[in-house]
Design a protein around this motif. Sequence first.
Motif, PDB file in Angstrom:
ATOM      1  N   GLY A  45       0.471  -4.010   1.569  1.00 18.44           N
ATOM      2  CA  GLY A  45      -0.133  -3.064   0.651  1.00 18.44           C
ATOM      3  C   GLY A  45      -0.026  -1.648   1.190  1.00 18.44           C
TER       4      GLY A  45
ATOM      5  N   ASP B 156      -2.527   8.856  -2.725  1.00 20.16           N
ATOM      6  CA  ASP B 156      -3.112   8.254  -3.925  1.00 20.16           C
ATOM      7  C   ASP B 156      -3.668   9.323  -4.857  1.00 20.16           C
TER       8      ASP B 156
ATOM      9  N   GLU C  34      -2.374   5.990  -9.951  1.00 24.08           N
ATOM     10  CA  GLU C  34      -1.967   5.039 -10.979  1.00 24.08           C
ATOM     11  C   GLU C  34      -2.564   5.481 -12.304  1.00 24.08           C
TER      12      GLU C  34
ATOM     13  N   ASP D  23       1.421   0.212 -10.225  1.00 27.10           N
ATOM     14  CA  ASP D  23       1.592   0.897  -8.939  1.00 27.10           C
ATOM     15  C   ASP D  23       3.041   1.289  -8.679  1.00 27.10           C
TER      16      ASP D  23
ATOM     17  N   ARG E 278       3.460   0.382  -2.376  1.00 26.15           N
ATOM     18  CA  ARG E 278       3.090  -0.636  -3.371  1.00 26.15           C
ATOM     19  C   ARG E 278       1.853  -1.400  -2.912  1.00 26.15           C
ATOM     20  N   ARG E 279       1.144  -2.010  -3.870  1.00 29.36           N
ATOM     21  CA  ARG E 279      -0.091  -2.740  -3.573  1.00 29.36           C
ATOM     22  C   ARG E 279       0.138  -4.091  -2.920  1.00 29.36           C
ATOM     23  N   HIS E 280       1.225  -4.740  -3.248  1.00 27.86           N
ATOM     24  CA  HIS E 280       1.451  -6.107  -2.784  1.00 27.86           C
ATOM     25  C   HIS E 280       2.290  -6.124  -1.505  1.00 27.86           C
TER      26      HIS E 280
END
Length: 138
Positions: A14, A68, A73, A85, A123-125
Amino acid sequence: MPHHTNSLTIATHGPSLTEFTREAADWVAETEIATGLLTLFCRHTSASLVIQENAAPEVQDDLVAAFDRLAPEGSHYLHDSEGPDDMPAHVKAALTQTHLAIPVVAGRLVLGTWQGIYLFEHRRHPHQREVVLHLSGD
C-alpha cells in the motif's frame, strides 16, 4: 567501459516508501566497478523512485500524507478503470521520478549521510514492483 544490469523485485504493502538502499549498494559492490554511474529505473506508472531521508520514519509518513493531499482520490478523474486510487497514483508518479542516477566512487554509492533510495508505492493494494539497475564505469 563495462556495463552491468540487474533487477530488483520490491514488495509493497500500500501507499508507502520502501527503502532498498542496501540491496542496490550490495549489488554495486558485487560488480567491482570502482568509478561509475548507477541508473535505477522503475518499470511502473503508478509507483516511483525517490531519494529521501532514511533516519526519521516520520518523513516517509509525512510524504505519503502530503502526496495524498496533492492528488486525492475522487470522482473528478476521467480515468478510473483500475479503481479510485489509480489516477491519483499516476499523478503522484508524474510529480516524482521513474529513474535516478547515483555516482559510484571507490566502489560505493555517493549518497549523503541521511539519504536512502526508496520505491514510492502510490496504490492502495500490495504490488510486486520491478526496479532495473544499470551500472557503467571502470
